[in-house]
Design an enzyme around this catalytic site. Sequence first.
Site, PDB file in Angstrom:
ATOM      1  CE  LYS A  53      -3.750  -2.461   2.285  1.00 21.88           C
ATOM      2  NZ  LYS A  53      -4.496  -2.757   3.531  1.00 21.88           N
ATOM      3  CD  GLN A  97      -3.275  -4.460   6.650  1.00 21.19           C
ATOM      4  OE1 GLN A  97      -3.212  -3.485   5.909  1.00 21.19           O
ATOM      5  NE2 GLN A  97      -3.959  -5.548   6.334  1.00 21.19           N
ATOM      6  CG  ASP A 120      -9.201   0.219   5.190  1.00 21.52           C
ATOM      7  OD1 ASP A 120      -8.954  -0.050   3.999  1.00 21.52           O
ATOM      8  OD2 ASP A 120      -8.384   0.065   6.115  1.00 21.52           O
TER       9      ASP A 120
END
Length: 315
Positions: A53, A97, A120
């Site tokens: 990412k 994460q 997200d």
Amino acid sequence: MPARVLNGIVIRDQIYAELTGEISALASAGIRPGLAAVLVGDDPASKVYVKNKIAACEKLGLASIQITPPATITTSELLAIIEDLNRRDDVDGILVQLPLPPQVDAKKILEAVDPAKDVDGFHPLNVGHLVAGRPTLVPCTPAGVMELLRRSSIPLEGAHAVVVGRSDIVGKPMALLLMHANATVTVCHSKTRDLPATVRRADLIVAAMGRPAMITPDYVRPGATVIDVGINRITDGGQAEKFFANFPERLAEFRAKGTALVGDVHPEIANVAGALTPVPGGVGPLTIAMLIRNAVKAARLRRGQRTPAAAAVQR
Ligand code: NDP
């Protein structure tokens, strides 16, 4: 006839090319979107995901910071980190994460992320917008699947879509997006009765169970489109022989490396499906592209800039 392969890398590169234009237009206005990635502990898979990412941010000219607290962190310590990132003006997007260590209250952490920076799409406010069909920051993997379907001209209106998996990250938002695109959606899970018969009724199958090669040809109506979200690393030679019996190149690759990635869909469905996404190189690359797109969108919205018309459409 072998299935048409829906190549996620080609589509990701188209999206990157579009985003590059948008990012340089923002740069001319003095705006450089910034993404903060919080990686707790040293889970090897999480490290690889975050590394990829950050690499994508660098490639596209976004600013990125990585915060790597130890696996022993407490919920309140992690909350303090999130609150700091919420306050920072150079941070437009925050990703935490997953999975988090068991002592951390993951729900509390995800709810603490400023919804405007929630790249997200996991904050309950953004989930609510998604349910209501309002523009929002949409979870990256299902958003990537929609992009892949749209750019591959797979018809959705009136189609029967079967989503296998009901997680908050993939299955549920996937089902909502397909419903908003006027598909008729069935959501299956581990308690579904007669899964093969249910899946066989689908024009479009989205497999997201985390079960290597579980969707075999007997689940697939000939000509159906099959989207394989699963990413499973296998190391067992017996499994590899079974999955790749008719794919000598993949078997040879497994033997050379001692490991291979397989989806939730059996490679043999290539002989039954009308179209399918490969693993690797299907949905995976789009997940990161959607993360970058969400970060750019968050940067625009936070600075009161309108998103381009295309980005304003929920996807
Ligand atoms: P979860 O483990 O959170 O959810 C799995 C879902 O599949 C659950 O709803 C579960 O049902 C269902 N399920 C499990 N076994 C079966 C079965 N035998 N029959 C029917 N349903 C079953 O996984 P995620 O949603 O997070 O991820 C799914 C897959 O997608 C994984 O392989 C993951 O690695 C991959 N992934 C890929 C990404 C990408 O970028 N390509 C991004 C995110 C995930 P129940 O609810 O009843 O337990």
